[in-house]
Design a protein around this motif. Structure first.
Motif, PDB file in Angstrom:
ATOM      1  N   ARG A  18       0.821  -1.214   0.000  1.00 55.71           N
ATOM      2  CA  ARG A  18       0.000   0.000   0.000  1.00 55.71           C
ATOM      3  C   ARG A  18       0.857   1.267   0.000  1.00 55.71           C
ATOM      4  N   GLY A  19       2.157   1.116   0.162  1.00 53.41           N
ATOM      5  CA  GLY A  19       3.057   2.266   0.170  1.00 53.41           C
ATOM      6  C   GLY A  19       3.373   2.734  -1.239  1.00 53.41           C
ATOM      7  N   MET A  20       4.126   3.821  -1.337  1.00 54.46           N
ATOM      8  CA  MET A  20       4.433   4.384  -2.663  1.00 54.46           C
ATOM      9  C   MET A  20       5.212   3.376  -3.508  1.00 54.46           C
ATOM     10  N   VAL A  21       6.238   2.756  -2.919  1.00 53.40           N
ATOM     11  CA  VAL A  21       7.061   1.806  -3.682  1.00 53.40           C
ATOM     12  C   VAL A  21       6.300   0.509  -3.935  1.00 53.40           C
ATOM     13  N   GLY A  22       5.651  -0.017  -2.886  1.00 56.51           N
ATOM     14  CA  GLY A  22       4.932  -1.280  -3.022  1.00 56.51           C
ATOM     15  C   GLY A  22       3.841  -1.200  -4.082  1.00 56.51           C
ATOM     16  N   ASP A  39      -2.648  -6.850   3.996  1.00 56.04           N
ATOM     17  CA  ASP A  39      -2.792  -5.569   4.691  1.00 56.04           C
ATOM     18  C   ASP A  39      -2.147  -5.640   6.060  1.00 56.04           C
ATOM     19  N   ARG A  40      -1.742  -4.482   6.547  1.00 57.99           N
ATOM     20  CA  ARG A  40      -1.011  -4.473   7.816  1.00 57.99           C
ATOM     21  C   ARG A  40      -1.827  -5.052   8.970  1.00 57.99           C
ATOM     22  N   HIS A  41      -3.162  -4.788   8.987  1.00 63.49           N
ATOM     23  CA  HIS A  41      -3.940  -5.332  10.101  1.00 63.49           C
ATOM     24  C   HIS A  41      -4.111  -6.852  10.003  1.00 63.49           C
ATOM     25  N   LEU A  43      -1.456  -8.723   8.637  1.00 64.70           N
ATOM     26  CA  LEU A  43      -0.097  -9.236   8.774  1.00 64.70           C
ATOM     27  C   LEU A  43       0.822  -8.121   9.252  1.00 64.70           C
ATOM     28  N   ASP A  44       1.126  -8.153  10.562  1.00 68.99           N
ATOM     29  CA  ASP A  44       2.126  -7.225  11.101  1.00 68.99           C
ATOM     30  C   ASP A  44       3.478  -7.912  10.927  1.00 68.99           C
ATOM     31  N   LEU A  45       4.333  -7.309  10.119  1.00 69.89           N
ATOM     32  CA  LEU A  45       5.604  -7.970   9.781  1.00 69.89           C
ATOM     33  C   LEU A  45       6.569  -8.036  10.967  1.00 69.89           C
ATOM     34  N   LYS A  46       6.223  -7.401  12.081  1.00 63.38           N
ATOM     35  CA  LYS A  46       7.050  -7.521  13.284  1.00 63.38           C
ATOM     36  C   LYS A  46       6.726  -8.809  14.036  1.00 63.38           C
ATOM     37  N   ALA A  67       8.326  -2.713   2.753  1.00 66.97           N
ATOM     38  CA  ALA A  67       7.629  -2.244   3.958  1.00 66.97           C
ATOM     39  C   ALA A  67       8.611  -1.509   4.854  1.00 66.97           C
ATOM     40  N   ALA A  68       8.150  -0.469   5.517  1.00 68.09           N
ATOM     41  CA  ALA A  68       9.009   0.266   6.448  1.00 68.09           C
ATOM     42  C   ALA A  68       8.159   1.217   7.261  1.00 68.09           C
ATOM     43  N   LYS A  69       8.643   1.506   8.461  1.00 70.00           N
ATOM     44  CA  LYS A  69       8.083   2.636   9.204  1.00 70.00           C
ATOM     45  C   LYS A  69       8.931   3.830   8.789  1.00 70.00           C
ATOM     46  N   VAL A  70       8.329   4.747   8.030  1.00 72.67           N
ATOM     47  CA  VAL A  70       9.104   5.881   7.520  1.00 72.67           C
ATOM     48  C   VAL A  70       8.596   7.180   8.139  1.00 72.67           C
ATOM     49  N   GLY A  71       9.447   8.198   8.133  1.00 72.91           N
ATOM     50  CA  GLY A  71       9.048   9.483   8.694  1.00 72.91           C
ATOM     51  C   GLY A  71      10.070  10.536   8.360  1.00 72.91           C
ATOM     52  N   ALA A 139      18.784   5.874  13.696  1.00 67.89           N
ATOM     53  CA  ALA A 139      18.029   4.685  14.117  1.00 67.89           C
ATOM     54  C   ALA A 139      17.464   3.957  12.892  1.00 67.89           C
ATOM     55  N   TYR A 140      16.868   4.718  11.978  1.00 69.41           N
ATOM     56  CA  TYR A 140      16.302   4.132  10.751  1.00 69.41           C
ATOM     57  C   TYR A 140      17.403   3.479   9.923  1.00 69.41           C
ATOM     58  N   ALA A 141      18.532   4.185   9.787  1.00 75.27           N
ATOM     59  CA  ALA A 141      19.626   3.663   8.970  1.00 75.27           C
ATOM     60  C   ALA A 141      20.188   2.376   9.571  1.00 75.27           C
ATOM     61  N   ALA A 143      18.625   0.161  11.341  1.00 71.78           N
ATOM     62  CA  ALA A 143      17.682  -0.933  11.068  1.00 71.78           C
ATOM     63  C   ALA A 143      17.819  -1.408   9.624  1.00 71.78           C
ATOM     64  N   LYS A 144      17.970  -0.469   8.692  1.00 73.78           N
ATOM     65  CA  LYS A 144      18.098  -0.840   7.278  1.00 73.78           C
ATOM     66  C   LYS A 144      19.430  -1.550   7.025  1.00 73.78           C
ATOM     67  N   ILE A 145      20.492  -1.114   7.728  1.00 79.45           N
ATOM     68  CA  ILE A 145      21.779  -1.808   7.585  1.00 79.45           C
ATOM     69  C   ILE A 145      21.654  -3.236   8.132  1.00 79.45           C
ATOM     70  N   ASN A 169      16.351   9.350  -3.610  1.00 82.57           N
ATOM     71  CA  ASN A 169      15.051   9.999  -3.332  1.00 82.57           C
ATOM     72  C   ASN A 169      14.042   9.627  -4.414  1.00 82.57           C
ATOM     73  N   LEU A 170      12.848   9.270  -3.985  1.00 79.08           N
ATOM     74  CA  LEU A 170      11.810   8.846  -4.934  1.00 79.08           C
ATOM     75  C   LEU A 170      10.677   9.864  -4.964  1.00 79.08           C
ATOM     76  N   TYR A 171       9.905   9.827  -6.045  1.00 76.34           N
ATOM     77  CA  TYR A 171       8.696  10.657  -6.126  1.00 76.34           C
ATOM     78  C   TYR A 171       7.773   9.971  -7.117  1.00 76.34           C
ATOM     79  N   LEU A 320      -5.863  12.602  -1.453  1.00 77.64           N
ATOM     80  CA  LEU A 320      -4.429  12.893  -1.466  1.00 77.64           C
ATOM     81  C   LEU A 320      -3.817  12.387  -0.160  1.00 77.64           C
ATOM     82  N   ARG A 321      -2.677  11.695  -0.270  1.00 81.10           N
ATOM     83  CA  ARG A 321      -2.055  11.129   0.933  1.00 81.10           C
ATOM     84  C   ARG A 321      -1.370  12.244   1.735  1.00 81.10           C
ATOM     85  N   GLN A 322      -1.743  12.363   3.009  1.00 81.99           N
ATOM     86  CA  GLN A 322      -1.158  13.403   3.876  1.00 81.99           C
ATOM     87  C   GLN A 322      -0.976  12.819   5.265  1.00 81.99           C
TER      88      GLN A 322
HETATM   89  N1  LIG Z   1       9.989   7.365  -0.457  1.00 84.69           N
HETATM   90  C1  LIG Z   1      11.259   7.589  -0.730  1.00 84.69           C
HETATM   91  O1  LIG Z   1      11.665   8.678  -1.176  1.00 84.69           O
HETATM   92  C2  LIG Z   1      12.256   6.479  -0.550  1.00 84.69           C
HETATM   93  C3  LIG Z   1      13.589   6.746  -0.922  1.00 84.69           C
HETATM   94  C4  LIG Z   1      14.533   5.742  -0.762  1.00 84.69           C
HETATM   95  C5  LIG Z   1      14.169   4.527  -0.223  1.00 84.69           C
HETATM   96  N2  LIG Z   1      12.876   4.287   0.126  1.00 84.69           N
HETATM   97  C6  LIG Z   1      12.589   2.992   0.751  1.00 84.69           C
HETATM   98  O2  LIG Z   1      11.532   2.327   0.085  1.00 84.69           O
HETATM   99  C7  LIG Z   1      10.806   1.550   1.042  1.00 84.69           C
HETATM  100  C8  LIG Z   1       9.333   1.880   0.922  1.00 84.69           C
HETATM  101  O3  LIG Z   1       9.165   3.266   1.088  1.00 84.69           O
HETATM  102  P1  LIG Z   1       7.789   4.004   0.738  1.00 84.69           P
HETATM  103  O4  LIG Z   1       8.126   5.419   0.436  1.00 84.69           O
HETATM  104  O5  LIG Z   1       6.995   3.202  -0.237  1.00 84.69           O
HETATM  105  O6  LIG Z   1       7.084   3.973   2.168  1.00 84.69           O
HETATM  106  P2  LIG Z   1       5.520   4.044   2.499  1.00 84.69           P
HETATM  107  O7  LIG Z   1       4.800   4.685   1.392  1.00 84.69           O
HETATM  108  O8  LIG Z   1       5.401   4.644   3.865  1.00 84.69           O
HETATM  109  O9  LIG Z   1       5.107   2.509   2.586  1.00 84.69           O
HETATM  110  C9  LIG Z   1       5.548   1.669   3.607  1.00 84.69           C
HETATM  111  C10 LIG Z   1       4.630   0.486   3.689  1.00 84.69           C
HETATM  112  O10 LIG Z   1       5.079  -0.364   4.775  1.00 84.69           O
HETATM  113  C11 LIG Z   1       3.938  -0.805   5.469  1.00 84.69           C
HETATM  114  N3  LIG Z   1       4.271  -1.151   6.863  1.00 84.69           N
HETATM  115  C12 LIG Z   1       4.798  -0.342   7.811  1.00 84.69           C
HETATM  116  N4  LIG Z   1       4.920  -1.012   8.975  1.00 84.69           N
HETATM  117  C13 LIG Z   1       4.446  -2.259   8.765  1.00 84.69           C
HETATM  118  C14 LIG Z   1       4.286  -3.411   9.582  1.00 84.69           C
HETATM  119  N5  LIG Z   1       4.649  -3.413  10.871  1.00 84.69           N
HETATM  120  N6  LIG Z   1       3.751  -4.532   9.022  1.00 84.69           N
HETATM  121  C15 LIG Z   1       3.370  -4.542   7.724  1.00 84.69           C
HETATM  122  N7  LIG Z   1       3.500  -3.488   6.891  1.00 84.69           N
HETATM  123  C16 LIG Z   1       4.022  -2.361   7.418  1.00 84.69           C
HETATM  124  C17 LIG Z   1       2.963   0.348   5.402  1.00 84.69           C
HETATM  125  O11 LIG Z   1       1.664  -0.123   5.657  1.00 84.69           O
HETATM  126  P3  LIG Z   1       0.401   0.872   5.852  1.00 84.69           P
HETATM  127  O12 LIG Z   1       0.024   1.276   4.459  1.00 84.69           O
HETATM  128  O13 LIG Z   1      -0.598   0.045   6.522  1.00 84.69           O
HETATM  129  O14 LIG Z   1       0.912   2.018   6.693  1.00 84.69           O
HETATM  130  C18 LIG Z   1       3.172   0.841   3.979  1.00 84.69           C
HETATM  131  O15 LIG Z   1       2.356   0.130   3.086  1.00 84.69           O
HETATM  132  C19 LIG Z   1      11.425   1.865   2.417  1.00 84.69           C
HETATM  133  O16 LIG Z   1      12.366   0.876   2.738  1.00 84.69           O
HETATM  134  C20 LIG Z   1      12.138   3.163   2.183  1.00 84.69           C
HETATM  135  O17 LIG Z   1      13.289   3.322   3.008  1.00 84.69           O
HETATM  136  C21 LIG Z   1      11.911   5.246  -0.006  1.00 84.69           C
END
Ligand SMILES: NC(=O)c1ccc[n+]([C@@H]2O[C@H](COP(=O)([O-])OP(=O)(O)OC[C@H]3O[C@@H](n4cnc5c(N)ncnc54)[C@H](OP(=O)(O)O)[C@@H]3O)[C@@H](O)[C@H]2O)c1
Length: 323
Positions: A18-22, A39-41, A43-46, A67-71, A139-141, A143-145, A169-171, A320-322
């Motif tokens: 459901r994320g931008m990349v996925g 869907d996350r509810h 399947l919680d990947l943790k 999948a990622a917790k991003v911010g 902290a994020y880096a 986890a990714k490493i 950076n993606l868009y 619009l996603r906000q």
């Molecule tokens: N966006 C960028 O500019 C960018 C740049 C470089 C690398 N990346 C990498 O690309 C990857 C995806 O990024 P994105 O921008 O697509 O992020 P995103 O839009 O926030 O999507 C992340 C997805 O992960 C899911 N997720 C989070 N926690 C979860 C959990 N505990 N269990 C299952 N699913 C979970 C979210 O589910 P919900 O929809 O339910 O929240 C969401 O679908 C990340 O590794 C990020 O570091 C992104």
């Protein structure tokens, strides 16, 4: 668009669909493979037990982990504990469960924030762990490493076809347009759109406008990931991790001008040097990626046009996603 004519996997689990990349991955794969999502509810990947049940039931033979917790910087600095714990847990549980359930191919996604804060530019893969990380997203880096290294270890210890991609950076469609939490490109797109609608005489951008950044359209990334899924890529020995970008950068002021043109804004663009610029240059070295035979296809202006069309449509529909 398609350059990979052979995906040797019958069922692919796209984690984070459901994320931008996925979502871009699902678009890219829709006519070429059976895509499994959850869907996350559901399947919680943790949750290791839930992940085990999922793999046992669906038996994918490949996983692309988007999948990622991003911010943004604010959230990353204020809440390092969940950024480390959630992302490391998701990576460890999913990668190890996948291996134990016989998943043949795993492609893990990180980002270029894994490279040291003072990394020589352009950033080469070899720079990993050669210096301190940027403190605001440490902290994020970390986890990714962890995820990247775990894939590397499964490969070195067991010969598994597990490795990682590090996008720049993606868009594109599905980006986040939150007024405070969004990345620079969607933030500017929204600001210029609103200024154009309101007839504002000028738009002020933070910093000198001289910082240089690189941007990749998300559908190009999805195409690259599908290309990299094939192992080995084009007869080359697959890398443990690989940068994915355009290798091209531009200044923030140039980016602002391109966005203004795409949204039809004709006012003045003013810089505010009292605001921070951030790192002067951030650009990936894509030599290895190019050696695999893949190059980006959607240039920035075309990507901006497509992104703006989706932005307008989502605004019209009120979705619009906000976040
Ligand atoms: N966006 C960028 O500019 C960018 C740049 C470089 C690398 N990346 C990498 O690309 C990857 C995806 O990024 P994105 O921008 O697509 O992020 P995103 O839009 O926030 O999507 C992340 C997805 O992960 C899911 N997720 C989070 N926690 C979860 C959990 N505990 N269990 C299952 N699913 C979970 C979210 O589910 P919900 O929809 O339910 O929240 C969401 O679908 C990340 O590794 C990020 O570091 C992104």
């Amino acid at each position: 668009m398609t350059i990979t004519n052979r995906i040797p996997y019958r069922r692919i689990f796209v984690a984070g669909h459901r994320g931008m990349v996925g979502a871009a991955l699902c678009r890219r794969l829709q006519d070429e493979a059976e895509v499994v999502t959850a869907d996350r509810h559901d399947l919680d990947l943790k949750d290791r037990e839930a992940v085990d049940r999922f793999f046992a039931k669906h038996q994918p033979d490949a996983v692309i982990f988007a999948a990622a917790k991003v911010g943004g910087i604010g959230a990353n600095s204020a809440y390092p504990v969940p950024f480390l714990v959630d992302n490391a847990l998701m990576a460890i549980q999913t990668i190890s469960s996948a291996y134990e359930h016989g998943v043949e191919r795993f492609l893990f996604l990180g980002s270029t924030c894994i490279y040291p804060r003072d990394c020589p530019q352009p950033m080469r893969e070899e720079a990993l762990l050669t210096g301190p990380l940027e403190s605001t997203n440490e902290a994020y880096a970390l986890a990714k490493i962890t995820g990247l290294k775990l894939c590397q270890y499964y490969r070195s210890q067991f010969g598994a076809k597990y490795n990682s991609a590090m996008p720049t950076n993606l868009y594109g469609p599905g980006d986040n347009y939150h007024p405070e939490h969004s990345h620079v490109l969607p933030a500017l797109l929204r600001r210029f759109h609103e200024a154009a609608c309101a007839g504002d005489p000028s738009v002020t951008i933070w910093g000198t406008g001289k910082a240089r950044r690189e941007f990749l359209y998300v559908d190009d990334l999805a195409d690259a990931l599908v290309h990299l899924l094939v192992w080995p890529e084009s007869g080359t020995e697959p890398a443990d991790w690989l940068n994915v970008g355009t290798g091209l950068d531009l200044t923030i002021l140039e980016l602002a001008s391109r966005i203004a043109e795409v949204v039809g804004y004709r006012g003045q663009i003013v810089t505010d040097p009292s605001r921070p610029d951030g790192t002067p240059v951030k650009r990936t070295d894509v030599t290895r990626l190019h050696q695999t035979g893949w190059r980006h296809r959607i240039d920035l202006t075309e990507g901006l046009r497509r992104t703006y069309a989706v932005f307008l449509e989502e605004s019209r529909q009120g979705c619009l996603r906000q976040v």
